[in-house]
Design a protein around this motif. Structure first.
Motif, PDB file in Angstrom:
ATOM      1  N   SER A  57      62.555  21.568   8.982  1.00  0.00           N
ATOM      2  CA  SER A  57      62.816  20.159   9.262  1.00  0.00           C
ATOM      3  C   SER A  57      62.025  19.643  10.462  1.00  0.00           C
ATOM      4  N   GLY A  58      61.436  20.536  11.232  1.00  0.00           N
ATOM      5  CA  GLY A  58      60.651  20.114  12.387  1.00  0.00           C
ATOM      6  C   GLY A  58      59.859  21.270  12.969  1.00  0.00           C
ATOM      7  N   VAL A  59      58.995  20.933  13.913  1.00  0.00           N
ATOM      8  CA  VAL A  59      58.117  21.922  14.539  1.00  0.00           C
ATOM      9  C   VAL A  59      58.912  23.016  15.235  1.00  0.00           C
ATOM     10  N   GLU A  60      59.910  22.621  16.020  1.00  0.00           N
ATOM     11  CA  GLU A  60      60.669  23.625  16.774  1.00  0.00           C
ATOM     12  C   GLU A  60      61.367  24.619  15.848  1.00  0.00           C
ATOM     13  N   ALA A  66      59.375  31.383  12.504  1.00  0.00           N
ATOM     14  CA  ALA A  66      58.201  32.260  12.525  1.00  0.00           C
ATOM     15  C   ALA A  66      58.356  33.352  13.581  1.00  0.00           C
ATOM     16  N   THR A  67      58.866  32.997  14.742  1.00  0.00           N
ATOM     17  CA  THR A  67      59.092  33.990  15.798  1.00  0.00           C
ATOM     18  C   THR A  67      60.083  35.046  15.332  1.00  0.00           C
ATOM     19  N   ARG A  68      61.182  34.600  14.741  1.00  0.00           N
ATOM     20  CA  ARG A  68      62.225  35.521  14.264  1.00  0.00           C
ATOM     21  C   ARG A  68      61.669  36.473  13.197  1.00  0.00           C
ATOM     22  N   VAL A  69      60.898  35.942  12.246  1.00  0.00           N
ATOM     23  CA  VAL A  69      60.346  36.771  11.175  1.00  0.00           C
ATOM     24  C   VAL A  69      59.353  37.781  11.745  1.00  0.00           C
ATOM     25  N   CYS A  70      58.484  37.327  12.649  1.00  0.00           N
ATOM     26  CA  CYS A  70      57.499  38.251  13.236  1.00  0.00           C
ATOM     27  C   CYS A  70      58.169  39.354  14.045  1.00  0.00           C
ATOM     28  N   LEU A  71      59.147  38.989  14.867  1.00  0.00           N
ATOM     29  CA  LEU A  71      59.845  40.007  15.659  1.00  0.00           C
ATOM     30  C   LEU A  71      60.573  40.998  14.755  1.00  0.00           C
ATOM     31  N   ARG A  72      61.164  40.488  13.689  1.00  0.00           N
ATOM     32  CA  ARG A  72      61.843  41.363  12.734  1.00  0.00           C
ATOM     33  C   ARG A  72      60.841  42.330  12.097  1.00  0.00           C
ATOM     34  N   ALA A  73      59.675  41.818  11.713  1.00  0.00           N
ATOM     35  CA  ALA A  73      58.654  42.673  11.101  1.00  0.00           C
ATOM     36  C   ALA A  73      58.195  43.747  12.090  1.00  0.00           C
ATOM     37  N   CYS A  88      53.787  32.325  19.640  1.00  0.00           N
ATOM     38  CA  CYS A  88      54.096  31.852  18.297  1.00  0.00           C
ATOM     39  C   CYS A  88      54.290  30.343  18.385  1.00  0.00           C
ATOM     40  N   ALA A  89      53.317  29.569  17.858  1.00  0.00           N
ATOM     41  CA  ALA A  89      53.390  28.117  18.003  1.00  0.00           C
ATOM     42  C   ALA A  89      52.552  27.409  16.946  1.00  0.00           C
TER      43      ALA A  89
END
Length: 114
Positions: A57-60, A66-73, A88-89
């Motif tokens: 729904s927005g940039v934030e 994306a941060t959560r998925v990358c850290l999880r990976a 991550c931005a």
């Protein structure tokens, strides 16, 4: 949809796995909105750059997902153990915004009152 760039740094001399895209996609949750992932071999400091296309729904929100998925990976995929997330931005595209400001009166990027 937002394109979020995740910058990775090598913590050892491990090469980026050839299936890094699959490893990151496998780390997304079913409702997180990550539609597509691309990986570029290196940035200026030598670390890989990951592009995550996120429906949000927005940039934030897109950046948080994306941060959560990358850290999880990085935590869950042993093949990615030699990497750390350094940023991550969503990247700004100045030319796009410059064009909008030139086209709209008063430098507004949204129409003014009628």
């Amino acid at each position: 949809m937002y394109l979020v760039h995740a910058e990775l740094r090598r913590t050892d001399n491990a090469p980026l796995p050839s299936d890094a895209v699959r490893l990151i996609l496998d780390s997304r949750g079913p409702d997180e909105g990550v539609e597509h992932v691309v990986v570029h071999a290196g940035t200026e400091d030598g670390g890989p750059l990951v592009g995550l296309f996120v429906v949000a729904s927005g940039v934030e929100e897109a950046e948080r997902v994306a941060t959560r998925v990358c850290l999880r990976a990085l935590d869950d995929q042993p093949e990615l153990a030699g990497f750390a997330l350094t940023g991550c931005a969503v990247r700004l595209v100045p030319g796009f915004f410059d064009l909008q400001f030139r086209q709209e009166p008063g430098g507004q990027d949204m129409p003014g009152p009628s």
